[in-house]
Design an enzyme around this catalytic site. Structure first.
Site, mmCIF file in Angstrom:
data_model
loop_
_atom_site.group_PDB
_atom_site.id
_atom_site.type_symbol
_atom_site.label_atom_id
_atom_site.label_comp_id
_atom_site.label_asym_id
_atom_site.label_seq_id
_atom_site.Cartn_x
_atom_site.Cartn_y
_atom_site.Cartn_z
ATOM 1 N N LYS A 88 34.494 -73.639 -74.954
ATOM 2 C CA LYS A 88 34.887 -72.286 -75.366
ATOM 3 C C LYS A 88 34.674 -71.358 -74.169
ATOM 4 O O LYS A 88 33.549 -71.246 -73.668
ATOM 5 C CB LYS A 88 34.055 -71.813 -76.555
ATOM 6 C CG LYS A 88 34.396 -70.393 -76.992
ATOM 7 C CD LYS A 88 33.413 -69.873 -78.025
ATOM 8 C CE LYS A 88 33.689 -68.407 -78.328
ATOM 9 N NZ LYS A 88 32.626 -67.803 -79.162
ATOM 10 N N GLY A 144 28.622 -59.652 -82.687
ATOM 11 C CA GLY A 144 27.336 -59.347 -83.294
ATOM 12 C C GLY A 144 27.285 -58.108 -84.153
ATOM 13 O O GLY A 144 26.225 -57.755 -84.679
ATOM 14 N N ALA A 194 33.962 -63.648 -83.794
ATOM 15 C CA ALA A 194 33.150 -62.449 -83.534
ATOM 16 C C ALA A 194 33.478 -61.307 -84.486
ATOM 17 O O ALA A 194 34.637 -60.964 -84.707
ATOM 18 C CB ALA A 194 33.288 -61.964 -82.090
ATOM 19 N N GLY A 195 32.423 -60.748 -85.043
ATOM 20 C CA GLY A 195 32.538 -59.534 -85.839
ATOM 21 C C GLY A 195 32.658 -59.723 -87.334
ATOM 22 O O GLY A 195 32.479 -58.766 -88.090
ATOM 23 N N ASN A 250 28.337 -66.251 -87.016
ATOM 24 C CA ASN A 250 26.933 -66.571 -86.730
ATOM 25 C C ASN A 250 26.031 -65.495 -87.311
ATOM 26 O O ASN A 250 25.269 -65.740 -88.224
ATOM 27 C CB ASN A 250 26.718 -66.715 -85.215
ATOM 28 C CG ASN A 250 25.261 -67.008 -84.874
ATOM 29 O OD1 ASN A 250 24.454 -66.087 -84.733
ATOM 30 N ND2 ASN A 250 24.923 -68.278 -84.752
ATOM 31 N N THR A 251 26.169 -64.268 -86.792
ATOM 32 C CA THR A 251 25.274 -63.192 -87.182
ATOM 33 C C THR A 251 25.308 -62.933 -88.687
ATOM 34 O O THR A 251 24.267 -62.694 -89.304
ATOM 35 C CB THR A 251 25.632 -61.898 -86.424
ATOM 36 O OG1 THR A 251 25.590 -62.161 -85.018
ATOM 37 C CG2 THR A 251 24.676 -60.779 -86.757
#
Length: 255
Positions: free
Chosen positions: A96, A157, A183-184, A205-206
Site C-alpha cells: 500500500k 484518523g 481513511a475517515g 481502523n480508528t
C-alpha cells in the site's frame, strides 16, 4: 461472499473489510479477524521492525494477507525503498503506497504516489495506492499499473465519514479497478453507504479501535459492509420527487 469475491492482484478474498494500521492492539486484531472477518491487514513496516515488546506480527494469523504500507514516506523514492525492504524481509509483494509530504493534514501526495506506483508495478508489486479522490490522478494510477485505487473518505484518523463522497462516486463510475475507501470512515452506516455507492471494499481502523466495545463494533462493520454490497448488487430503488403509493389503490377507491 464466496460467489462475489474481491479480486486483487490475481487473488480472491471473500471479505470486503480491511483492517488499517495505526491503533494496533491484540484485541483489535482478534476482533478484526474473528468478528469482522478481515482477510487483509495493513502493516506499517517501520512499526513491525521497531523491536516493540509485544510484536504485533505474532498475533496476525497466517491465513491473513499482509498489506505492508509505506507510512512515513515523504516522496516516491522513500516509498520505493520501504516497499523493496518490505519484500526483502518476507512480507510479500502486496504494498500500500502512502506518501504524505504534508505533516499537518496527512493528505496523500498524488503526484509522488503515481511515480512510485509506476516503478513498483514494473518491479512486480501488487500496488494499492492511497490517494486523494481526483479523477485525473486515478486514471494516471491505472496507467501506472495499480491493482486498485484507495481514495480517502476524510482525513486519516478523523472518523468524519464520507466527506469526499461525490468524488468517490466519480471514481466508481469511471475507473475500471476496485475502489477501496480508505481513511475517515467513522461509523458502520458510513461503510454501508460507501458500499452502496459501488466501493469494492472498506478499510477502517480508528472507528473500530476507539469504540467502547471493539468486538461488537468489528461485527457491526462486517454486517454493514455486507449489507451495502448486497444493496449495490441488488440495484437501489428509484428516487421520485413526488409521493407515489406502493400499492395500487385505484380499484379500492372506485368501488
Amino acid at each position: 461472499m464466496k460467489n462475489d469475491p474481491l479480486l486483487l492482484g490475481g487473488r480472491e478474498f471473500t471479505s470486503r473489510f480491511i483492517l488499517g494500521s495505526g491503533k494496533y492492539s491484540v484485541a483489535l486484531i482478534d476482533a478484526a479477524v474473528e468478528e469482522a472477518g478481515a482477510e487483509i491487514i495493513t502493516l506499517a513496516l517501520r512499526r513491525a521492525e521497531a523491536g516493540e515488546k509485544d510484536n504485533i506480527m505474532e498475533h496476525i494469523p497466517e491465513t491473513v494477507t499482509l498489506l505492508p504500507n509505506t507510512s512515513g514516506a515523504r516522496n516516491a523514492d522513500e516509498a520505493i525503498r520501504i516497499a523493496r525492504l518490505s519484500r526483502e524481509v518476507g512480507y510479500g509483494s502486496f504494498i500500500k503506497i502512502e506518501i504524505m509530504s504534508d505533516t499537518k493534514y496527512l493528505l496523500p501526495d498524488n503526484n509522488e504516489t503515481i511515480k512510485a506506483t509506476e516503478i513498483l508495478a514494473k518491479d512486480g508489486f501488487v500496488v494499492l495506492p492511497y490517494m486523494y479522490p481526483d479523477l485525473y490522478a486515478a486514471r494516471a494510477l491505472v496507467s501506472a499499473g495499480a491493482a486498485a485505487v484507495m481514495p480517502l473518505g476524510a482525513p486519516i484518523g478523523t472518523n468524519k465519514g464520507l466527506c469526499t463522497k461525490e468524488f468517490i462516486k466519480i471514481l466508481v463510475r469511471e475507473i475500471d479497478l476496485p475502489v477501496i475507501v480508505d481513511a475517515g470512515i467513522g461509523r458502520p452506516s458510513q461503510a454501508c453507504e460507501a458500499m452502496e455507492m459501488g466501493a469494492a471494499a472498506i478499510m477502517a481502523n480508528t472507528a473500530v479501535a476507539t469504540a467502547g466495545n471493539v468486538p461488537l463494533m468489528a461485527r457491526a462493520f462486517k454486517e454493514a459492509v455486507r449489507a451495502g454490497r448486497n444493496a449495490y448488487l441488488a440495484g437501489l430503488g428509484r428516487i421520485k420527487e413526488e409521493a407515489a403509493a406502493s400499492d395500487p389503490l385505484t380499484g379500492f377507491l372506485d368501488s
